[in-house]
Design a protein around this motif. Structure first.
Motif, PDB file in Angstrom:
ATOM      1  N   LEU A   1       0.871  -1.295  -0.108  1.00 39.81           N
ATOM      2  CA  LEU A   1       0.162  -0.184  -0.023  1.00 39.81           C
ATOM      3  C   LEU A   1       0.922   1.200  -0.016  1.00 39.81           C
ATOM      4  O   LEU A   1       0.788   2.090  -0.841  1.00 39.81           O
TER       5      LEU A   1
ATOM      6  N   GLN B   1       3.971   1.644  -0.490  1.00 47.31           N
ATOM      7  CA  GLN B   1       5.185   1.759  -1.633  1.00 47.31           C
ATOM      8  C   GLN B   1       4.292   1.936  -2.802  1.00 47.31           C
ATOM      9  O   GLN B   1       4.963   2.235  -4.039  1.00 47.31           O
ATOM     10  N   GLY B   2       3.027   1.610  -2.970  1.00 45.46           N
ATOM     11  CA  GLY B   2       2.228   2.009  -4.380  1.00 45.46           C
ATOM     12  C   GLY B   2       1.596   3.453  -4.245  1.00 45.46           C
ATOM     13  O   GLY B   2       0.882   3.834  -5.122  1.00 45.46           O
ATOM     14  N   ILE B   3       1.687   4.354  -3.051  1.00 42.48           N
ATOM     15  CA  ILE B   3       1.260   5.687  -3.138  1.00 42.48           C
ATOM     16  C   ILE B   3       2.406   6.757  -3.084  1.00 42.48           C
ATOM     17  O   ILE B   3       3.250   6.540  -2.426  1.00 42.48           O
ATOM     18  N   PRO B   4       2.239   7.764  -3.911  1.00 39.45           N
ATOM     19  CA  PRO B   4       3.174   8.725  -3.789  1.00 39.45           C
ATOM     20  C   PRO B   4       3.287   9.488  -2.400  1.00 39.45           C
ATOM     21  O   PRO B   4       2.359   9.555  -1.809  1.00 39.45           O
TER      22      PRO B   4
ATOM     23  N   PRO C   1       3.767  12.294  -1.418  1.00 36.70           N
ATOM     24  CA  PRO C   1       3.150  13.707  -1.411  1.00 36.70           C
ATOM     25  C   PRO C   1       1.509  13.335  -0.922  1.00 36.70           C
ATOM     26  O   PRO C   1       1.020  14.121  -0.303  1.00 36.70           O
ATOM     27  N   VAL C   2       1.186  12.462  -1.926  1.00 34.94           N
ATOM     28  CA  VAL C   2      -0.182  11.988  -1.687  1.00 34.94           C
ATOM     29  C   VAL C   2      -0.620  11.367  -0.162  1.00 34.94           C
ATOM     30  O   VAL C   2      -1.364  11.709   0.532  1.00 34.94           O
TER      31      VAL C   2
END
Ligand SMILES: Nc1ncnc2c1ncn2[C@@H]1O[C@H](COP(=O)(O)OP(=O)(O)O)[C@@H](O)[C@H]1O
Ligand SMILES: [Mg+2]
Lengths: 214, 227, 264
Positions: A58, A60-63, A65-66
């Protein structure tokens, strides 16, 4: 100096100080949360394994900044007005723990299986085996990639600029807006980041070479 | 405390979200090939180039890898503006991404080249292949094959990194999210949705790149070994 | 002479080779010396390899056999003496190694096949890149040389799908595809199980009977004795004893006697 006033330079360096503060927060928080993640990832408990794996995937799959925004707005829906440092610190903790957890899992699993078996022969309990046999060896392997990841942490604190955290990137942006000297300002900022990161990169490489030689 | 979640913005802003996705993926795919080419060229330069090339590549690689992407982006974008060079946010973002990912790729590919057994190079030389032919036909395919998983991870990270490009007003997905939350005041929900979309995009990109490997490494496909 | 009488082959290289006069040997070592730093590995080697001849280099590990072989195709540069290969003076610095290596093939102990290429691609890579032959011609060529080593049915396989013996035969075919005048073999069966050694030795034997000029380093004494026209025993970087295969049955020096005693 370089066409900037002393005050402007001091402003940039004040930002650099906060970059270091946030980096430390991220590393300490990342370690506290990353250790259990690593243990859960390496454990033979199905549920723990799956849960920690999902957490890592989870994050590692989200930037980053987000993640920063989610934490920032997530806290503020409770009606709290949180300082950006807290939101950024939590985001950096989540982010670092996922990567550190994964790095350390690799280190735990890199200890040869025979070591587990050797521990078994010595009639140690599972926990004893882990603490006295596996952990010391895993720690030795873990030093180079951990130092290497510190560089990632320092660089990635710059993303906190999106939620308005005052750090090196933020202060450089402010000074650029008032001076219109992007090359000077951002070169200075880059040099400060470089001065923090490069020694750690070099150290990580040195550790790694020493490890592969032994 | 009670908070009413409200995801109704999704309907209203769907076209904007699609546009953001399009821009984010567009930046990513446009940057992959030149970024890979730049990185591979640098790896070769650092391994086999004359000393001055080696030094230049080292400075480039270390400089990029030890500074944040966002500073590189600002340096380039605001710098070009001051020089009166008109470059749109999208091209500026792509240039920054290529320069950035090129440095990381250079290190990955260098490791790939170095992991090839010396006997392979000797065999190529003994078959009278020129160094360039050996590099292209013998070393490069093997190096790529060996480090492909690391390359895939690197490009997924690059895709995630596009999320700061709205800082130079390239309105990619994160920029769209910011716009939506400023109208709806539903920041938490908006970024939860955006996070889920990035997660899906990361999976999609990973699968696509692995699929490309299946097609372009016939040996692996034939033998059924996973990468 | 015996070299010419042996030729009963169809390989182009052998025909070309046979047209060379026997007066000029394909390989001539004259007082060749080679050092790695302080360590002198070749201490004055004199040796001639005539066209169509098979020369076996034997000796203890570390005696300089591989180094001698590797000098012949320029993998190592000699420090002193004269070394002439296929009419080129390797001792004078400006010899074109790529040209030389089109005439001199080499097969290694560790095969060194290209793992990402099929057998056919392995065999045809150099002819296509160096001799610039077309796809159709390459396919025919691959068919020919793979037939020579008995692997026609493996053209589309990848190296890791083959046994060690088959891989080594592909490596030989890869060398043959360049139509060399001379092939060097450096302990090509040492990495193989005994049951796979035979299939590789039979291929080399066949090449010998077809008139291919070869220098081979080997530990297979029986094989050296039956195939080689000239056996060279190296010891401490020198040629200690040399003669026909029968020399092994009747060693003149205590060193060779001891070596053969261990080897047989
Ligand atoms: N590239 C090299 N650098 C330094 N020493 C070498 C090198 N190659 C071979 N040697 C040394 O030269 C000697 C002869 O080696 P080699 O020709 O391989 O012997 P053989 O093939 O007969 O076993 C050995 O002592 C070996 O250690
Ligand atoms: Mg040897």
């Amino acid at each position: 100096m370089f066409g900037l006033t002393i005050e402007q330079l001091a402003f940039i360096f004040r930002g650099a100080g906060w970059t270091i503060v946030l980096s430390l927060l991220g590393f300490v928080g990342g370690t506290l949360l990353g250790l259990p993640v690593a243990l859960a990832r390496a454990s033979h408990n199905r549920g723990l394994n799956w849960l920690s794996g999902a957490f890592v995937q989870l994050i590692q799959g989200i930037p980053l900044p987000v993640i920063m925004f989610v934490v920032y707005f997530g806290i503020s829906i409770g009606g709290y007005d949180v300082p950006a440092l807290v939101a950024a610190g939590i985001a950096m903790t989540l982010y670092s723990s996922a990567y550190l957890g994964e790095i350390w899992r690799g280190c735990i699993q890199a200890v040869p299986k025979t070591q587990w078996e050797a521990g078994e022969c010595l009639a140690l309990t599972n926990t004893q085996r882990f603490v006295y046999v596996i952990l010391p060896q895993a720690l030795r392997i873990a030093v180079p990639p951990t130092v290497g990841f510190l560089v990632q942490i320092v660089k990635n604190t710059s993303y906190a600029v999106v939620i308005g955290f005052f750090d090196l990137t933020y202060s450089a942006k402010v000074i650029n807006n008032s001076t219109f000297m992007p090359f000077t300002v951002f070169t200075i900022a880059a040099l400060i980041y470089f001065a923090i990161c490069f020694p750690m990169s070099a150290l990580a490489r040195r550790f790694e070479r020493r490890l592969t030689r032994s | 405390m009670s908070y009413e979640f409200d995801f109704s913005f999704i309907n209203d802003y769907m076209p904007d979200i699609w546009y953001g996705i399009w821009l984010s993926l567009g930046m990513t795919f446009v940057s992959i090939v030149p970024g890979f080419a730049l990185g591979t060229g640098c790896a070769i330069g650092r391994l086999y180039g004359p000393p001055w090339v080696q030094r230049l590549v080292t400075i480039y690689v270390e400089g990029i890898r030890n500074t944040p992407l966002i500073i590189q982006v600002f340096w380039l974008f605001f710098g070009l503006a001051v020089l009166q060079i008109r470059v749109g946010p999208f091209p500026a973002a792509v240039i920054a991404l290529v320069i950035n990912v090129g440095a990381y790729t250079a290190e990955i590919m260098r490791a790939g080249f170095q992991s090839i057994p010396k006997g392979q190079l000797e065999a190529a030389a003994c078959l009278a292949l020129k160094p360039s032919q050996s590099l292209w036909s013998v070393q490069l395919p093997q190096a790529v094959e060996r480090v492909y998983p690391a390359l895939v991870s690197q490009f997924v990270l690059m895709m995630l990194a596009t999320s700061i490009m709205s800082q130079i007003s390239a309105e990619e997905l994160t920029g769209v999210a910011y716009m939506i939350q400023s109208f709806t005041f539903r920041g938490f929900e908006v970024y939860l949705v955006i996070a889920a979309i990035y997660l899906a995009m990361a999976c999609l990109l990973r699968l696509t790149l692995l699929g490309i490997a299946q097609v372009s490494f016939p040996r692996k496909r034939r033998l059924g070994t996973s990468l | 002479m015996n070299a010419t009488s042996k030729i009963n082959t169809t390989t182009a290289s052998a025909i070309e080779a046979s047209s060379m006069t026997n007066a000029t040997p394909l390989v001539r070592f004259e007082g060749v010396r080679k050092s790695f730093g302080e360590l002198e590995v070749l201490k004055g080697i004199d040796l001639e390899v005539k066209t169509g001849e098979v020369v076996a280099l034997i000796g203890r590990s570390g005696s300089g056999k591989s180094t001698a072989l590797r000098c012949v195709n320029g993998l190592e540069r000699i420090n002193a003496g004269k070394l002439t290969v296929c009419g080129r003076d390797l001792h004078n610095g400006n010899v074109d190694l790529r040209e030389l290596r089109q005439d001199v093939g080499i097969v290694f102990q560790s095969y060194n096949l290209f793992p990402h290429l099929t057998v056919e691609q392995n065999v045809t890579l150099a002819p296509r890149k160096v001799h610039k032959i077309g796809a159709a011609e390459a396919r025919t060529l691959a068919g020919e040389v793979l037939a020579q080593v008995g692997l026609s049915d493996k053209a589309q396989n990848y190296p890791e799908q083959l046994s060690g013996g088959q891989q080594q035969r592909v490596a030989i075919a890869r060398s043959l595809a360049m139509r060399p005048k001379l092939i060097l073999f450096d302990e090509v069966t040492s990495a193989l199980d005994p049951e796979l050694t035979g299939e590789v030795l039979r291929v080399i034997e066949k090449l010998a009977s077809e008139g291919m000029t070869m220098m081979l380093v080997t530990h297979e004494m029986a094989f050296a004795r039956s195939v080689a026209d000239q056996v060279v025993f190296m010891h401490h970087g020198k040629i200690w004893e040399t003669g026909t295969g029968d020399m092994l049955a009747n060693p003149q020096t205590p060193e060779l006697r001891q070596f053969v005693g261990n080897g047989l």
